[in-house]
Structures are given as C-alpha cells and as structure tokens.
Design a protein around this motif. Structure first.
Motif, PDB file in Angstrom:
ATOM      1  N   LEU A  51      25.440  -6.635  35.695  1.00  0.00           N
ATOM      2  CA  LEU A  51      24.530  -7.702  35.954  1.00  0.00           C
ATOM      3  C   LEU A  51      24.700  -9.460  35.296  1.00  0.00           C
ATOM      4  N   ILE A  52      23.594 -10.169  36.186  1.00  0.00           N
ATOM      5  CA  ILE A  52      23.741 -11.443  36.739  1.00  0.00           C
ATOM      6  C   ILE A  52      22.763 -12.249  36.624  1.00  0.00           C
ATOM      7  N   GLY A  54      24.400 -21.904  29.154  1.00  0.00           N
ATOM      8  CA  GLY A  54      23.191 -22.026  29.467  1.00  0.00           C
ATOM      9  C   GLY A  54      22.545 -21.428  31.373  1.00  0.00           C
ATOM     10  N   ARG A  55      23.828 -21.553  31.516  1.00  0.00           N
ATOM     11  CA  ARG A  55      23.602 -21.732  33.182  1.00  0.00           C
ATOM     12  C   ARG A  55      23.783 -20.063  33.323  1.00  0.00           C
ATOM     13  N   ILE A  56      23.907 -18.800  32.525  1.00  0.00           N
ATOM     14  CA  ILE A  56      23.077 -17.618  33.082  1.00  0.00           C
ATOM     15  C   ILE A  56      22.645 -16.197  31.536  1.00  0.00           C
ATOM     16  N   CYS A  57      22.843 -15.321  31.943  1.00  0.00           N
ATOM     17  CA  CYS A  57      22.466 -14.464  30.782  1.00  0.00           C
ATOM     18  C   CYS A  57      23.293 -13.311  32.182  1.00  0.00           C
ATOM     19  N   PHE A  58      23.865 -12.572  30.753  1.00  0.00           N
ATOM     20  CA  PHE A  58      24.265 -11.296  32.098  1.00  0.00           C
ATOM     21  C   PHE A  58      25.437 -10.001  30.970  1.00  0.00           C
ATOM     22  N   GLY A  59      24.899  -8.674  31.454  1.00  0.00           N
ATOM     23  CA  GLY A  59      25.204  -7.383  30.543  1.00  0.00           C
ATOM     24  C   GLY A  59      26.294  -7.458  31.435  1.00  0.00           C
ATOM     25  N   ILE A  60      26.889  -6.801  30.478  1.00  0.00           N
ATOM     26  CA  ILE A  60      28.290  -5.459  30.930  1.00  0.00           C
ATOM     27  C   ILE A  60      28.624  -4.444  30.932  1.00  0.00           C
ATOM     28  N   HIS A  61      29.126  -3.785  31.512  1.00  0.00           N
ATOM     29  CA  HIS A  61      29.379  -1.935  30.383  1.00  0.00           C
ATOM     30  C   HIS A  61      31.102  -1.591  31.310  1.00  0.00           C
ATOM     31  N   ALA A 111      24.173  -1.686  31.072  1.00  0.00           N
ATOM     32  CA  ALA A 111      24.192  -3.374  30.946  1.00  0.00           C
ATOM     33  C   ALA A 111      22.942  -4.694  30.575  1.00  0.00           C
ATOM     34  N   ALA A 112      22.168  -3.621  31.545  1.00  0.00           N
ATOM     35  CA  ALA A 112      20.540  -4.107  31.285  1.00  0.00           C
ATOM     36  C   ALA A 112      20.582  -4.224  30.167  1.00  0.00           C
ATOM     37  N   LYS A 113      20.762  -3.551  29.512  1.00  0.00           N
ATOM     38  CA  LYS A 113      20.241  -3.730  27.638  1.00  0.00           C
ATOM     39  C   LYS A 113      20.893  -4.250  26.835  1.00  0.00           C
ATOM     40  N   GLN A 114      21.969  -4.908  26.973  1.00  0.00           N
ATOM     41  CA  GLN A 114      22.688  -6.121  27.013  1.00  0.00           C
ATOM     42  C   GLN A 114      22.468  -7.549  27.651  1.00  0.00           C
ATOM     43  N   LEU A 115      21.592  -7.568  28.654  1.00  0.00           N
ATOM     44  CA  LEU A 115      20.906  -8.647  29.281  1.00  0.00           C
ATOM     45  C   LEU A 115      19.719  -8.527  28.719  1.00  0.00           C
ATOM     46  N   LYS A 116      19.000  -7.944  28.573  1.00  0.00           N
ATOM     47  CA  LYS A 116      17.517  -7.842  27.865  1.00  0.00           C
ATOM     48  C   LYS A 116      17.699  -8.992  26.412  1.00  0.00           C
ATOM     49  N   SER A 119      16.781 -12.437  25.487  1.00  0.00           N
ATOM     50  CA  SER A 119      15.713 -12.787  24.100  1.00  0.00           C
ATOM     51  C   SER A 119      16.269 -13.862  23.389  1.00  0.00           C
ATOM     52  N   ASP A 120      18.035 -13.454  23.029  1.00  0.00           N
ATOM     53  CA  ASP A 120      19.031 -14.495  22.218  1.00  0.00           C
ATOM     54  C   ASP A 120      18.549 -16.233  23.270  1.00  0.00           C
ATOM     55  N   SER A 121      18.310 -16.482  24.284  1.00  0.00           N
ATOM     56  CA  SER A 121      18.046 -17.950  25.095  1.00  0.00           C
ATOM     57  C   SER A 121      16.914 -17.920  24.728  1.00  0.00           C
TER      58      SER A 121
END
Length: 385
Positions: A197-198, A329-336, A369-374, A378-380
């Motif tokens: 997810l990006i 700082g261009r994207i946030c992503f999650g990956i599984h 992956a959505a959990k990691q993206l969230k 949040s961190d950003s």
C-alpha cells in the motif's frame, strides 16, 4: 450509472493511474457504500483471514447481484467500497444490513457498513473523482482519487450516523450467490508474494505515483505482467470436504435439489481442476487460462494497492526503494510479505467478463500492510508537527 461509467475514457498504462485527464467528478447525489470488517487484525491472528477476505469480497458481489451489475468498486482485503446512485440507496441499505447480519451469524465477524453521500464528502473538503483502468480486453477496474473514498471509510468506521444495523432482509444464499473460495492459496512462482500500500504525502502531486510505479516495474524486471501473483499452473482446488463446508456456511442449502446439484458440481470440479482434467474441456481450459487477466492485483483509491509476485532480491530492492522515498517525505507505505496469494472468486459464467477474482496476500495481506501504513502516516504527522 452504466452510461456515466461506460462513457469514461479508459487508460491502459498503470503509470497513468493518477493522471487527471482520465478522472471525472462523481455526481453529488451518489453515495459511497462502505464495508469494513471490525477487528480484522485480531481475526487474522486467530487464523480467520480467509473469512475476512470472503466477507470483503461479498461486500462487492452482493451489491452487483442485488443492486446493479455495473457498479464501480474497490476491494481492500478486509472490506470494500462501492459507488451507488440515489435511486439505489434503499436497496443498497438492505444489502448492507443483510450482509452485516449474515457475516455475524455465519462467520462470527462484525462489520462497519453504511452509506456516505458524495455531497457530504465535498462539504467536508474532499473531492471524489473516478477513472476507468482497462486491465484486460473484457475487464475494467474503477479507480478513485481526491480523498473522498478515504474520508467515507473513516466516517463509516467512526460515526454511527452513517452506519446501518444488521437485519436479514435478504437470505444468506442471496447475499453470497456466485461467490466462491475453492482455490487453495496460489504459491509464489518467484518466491515472494508482496502486498503493498502506497500513499503520496501530497495528494495533489500527480508526479509521485507515476515515478514510483515506473521504478517498481523496473525492479520487477520491466513488466507488471510477470508479477501477476495468480499463476494457474501453481493453482489447486481445496478438497471436496473443505469446499462443501464452505458452501454450506455461505448458503441456506438443505437436503433438496439445490443441495444435491451442489454436491454433484463439487464432485466433478475438484478432481477436474486438481488432476488437470479441464485441459480436455475447451471452455474450462479457456476459463483457467484467462483467470489471471480477471484479477485485481493493482488498483488505486487514494492509495495504490498491489499484490505482486517477485523474487526475494526483488522484494528487498522494492522495500529499500520505498523506504528511501518515505525518508524523503514523498510517500508513506505499508508492506506485507508472504509466500502465496489467495483468490476469492465471483463466477457468473466461465466466459470472458463473466468472472472476477479478488486477490490478496496470504497471512494478513492488505490488512497487515494497512497497519504498517497507518503507523507510517502517524509518524510522518508527528514529525511534521
């Protein structure tokens, strides 16, 4: 609806996914239908992700069957979003109420399900635009941008005002008609199945996603086609008993003519698919060959969603690249990461255009992956504060 969506100028290059030339505003008097499995992470930890996927797909297929077969939609693994018109509102609510009821009674899953007016999304400062991605000769997929879909999901999850209560207006058989989970998870042909997810940090910057997509395609060897996670030479049906149990769980079948017809069908198809007997049946061979072309393994609804088959080295290269883009700082992503993809199949017929296959990674896929993206989002936000 059919005319509005059909008349959209479609695009065939996935790199055009954020190209504003192909997007049109969704009419103000339409609604976003949202279904989300509550506690999907906990359900995954209990080993229940197959059912989570099944209900997420049912959120689409029940509306295609009982509301309108031409509805635009996006499958998200543990839920789905669908567009409906004002004239379809009441019938859609009946479907959502029924799905919520049967998900709880038959699968022990609670849903957040409801409708959000597009006009409400615009009043809250978000746009909703739609485009049509021509992913195959007989298959097209709806794509969405503008932030409206994300806001609609948030409103249904967080506000009872937009949710409906479970009620069995439609029977279980009607709600789950045509939806099957007969295939075992399809092993990765290259070693790794990625669910990615990006989200661009700046939703108005149309240059970010094309650049990211082009880079990922390069790291995959130059073609997304080779990264399609559904390879039918690796695919096998579940056992007869497994599929019969699933059929009984998803229908009101009793010991009648329908029940015995289902038994006969399973007795025929399980060995046909597992022993490759379909090779001598032209229509069935064509269906199997074209299943990968009817899969939704890359899509966009404010978030780029992909399930990809790649090598371990390809996975490391993709993850390192996405990490570098995130640090800039261009994207946030999650990956599984898993070793197989799973299909939930909607089959009206075996002809082209008569079947859809909703794809996710096994062992959590999009949901994890959505959990990691969230967390990345949040961190950003914390860093920007």
């Amino acid at each position: 609806m059919e005319a509005f969506y059909r008349q959209l100028t479609g695009f065939t290059d996935i790199a055009q996914i954020a190209d504003g030339r192909f997007y049109r505003p969704v009419p103000d008097d339409w609604y976003v239908s949202v279904v989300d499995v509550r506690g999907s992470t906990e359900a995954i930890e209990r080993g229940n992700y197959r059912n989570v996927n099944f209900i997420g797909a049912a959120a689409i297929t029940a509306q295609l069957n009982l509301v309108n077969p031409g509805l635009p939609f996006i499958f998200g693994g543990d839920g789905a979003t669908v567009l409906v018109t004002e004239a379809m509102r009441n019938n859609t609510l009946n479907v959502l109420q029924s799905l919520s009821y049967h998900a709880r009674e038959s699968f022990a899953l609670e849903l957040h399900a409801g409708l959000v007016p597009v006009s409400t999304l615009r009043a809250m400062g978000k746009e909703l635009q739609i485009a049509k991605y021509l992913s195959g000769e007989f298959v097209n997929q709806a794509m969405f941008k503008g932030g409206g879909m994300t806001l609609a999901e948030t409103l249904v999850k967080n506000s009872a005002e937009f949710r409906c209560e479970p009620r069995p207006v439609f029977s279980k058989t009607e709600i789950f008609s045509g939806l099957t989970c007969r295939w075992q998870p399809v092993p990765s042909g290259n070693g790794v199945t990625l669910s990615i997810l990006i989200q661009p940090r700046d939703e108005n910057d149309a240059t970010v996603l094309p650049r990211v997509i082009a880079r990922i395609e390069h790291l995959l060897g130059g073609s997304f086609a080779s990264a399609n996670p559904i390879r039918m030479d690796n695919a096998r049906y579940h056992s007869f008993l497994h599929n019969l149990k699933r059929q009984l769980q998803a229908s009101d079948i009793r010991c009648n003519r329908v029940f015995f017809r289902t038994l006969y069908e399973l007795m025929m198809t399980v060995p046909l698919f597992n022993l490759k007997g379909f090779r001598w049946i032209p229509g069935m061979q064509s269906y199997v060959d074209r299943v990968p072309l009817h899969c939704d393994f890359k899509k966009y609804d404010d978030t780029l969603r992909m399930v990809l088959d790649c090598s371990p080295s390809g996975y490391r290269a993709i993850e390192e690249y996405l990490q570098s883009e995130q640090r800039l700082g261009r994207i946030c992503f999650g990956i599984h990461v898993s070793d197989a993809a799973q299909m939930t199949c909607y089959v009206e017929s075996m002809s082209d255009g008569g079947h859809l296959h909703f794809v996710d990674g096994t062992d959590g896929g999009y949901a994890l992956a959505a959990k990691q993206l969230k967390q990345a989002l949040s961190d950003s936000e914390t860093q920007s504060a």
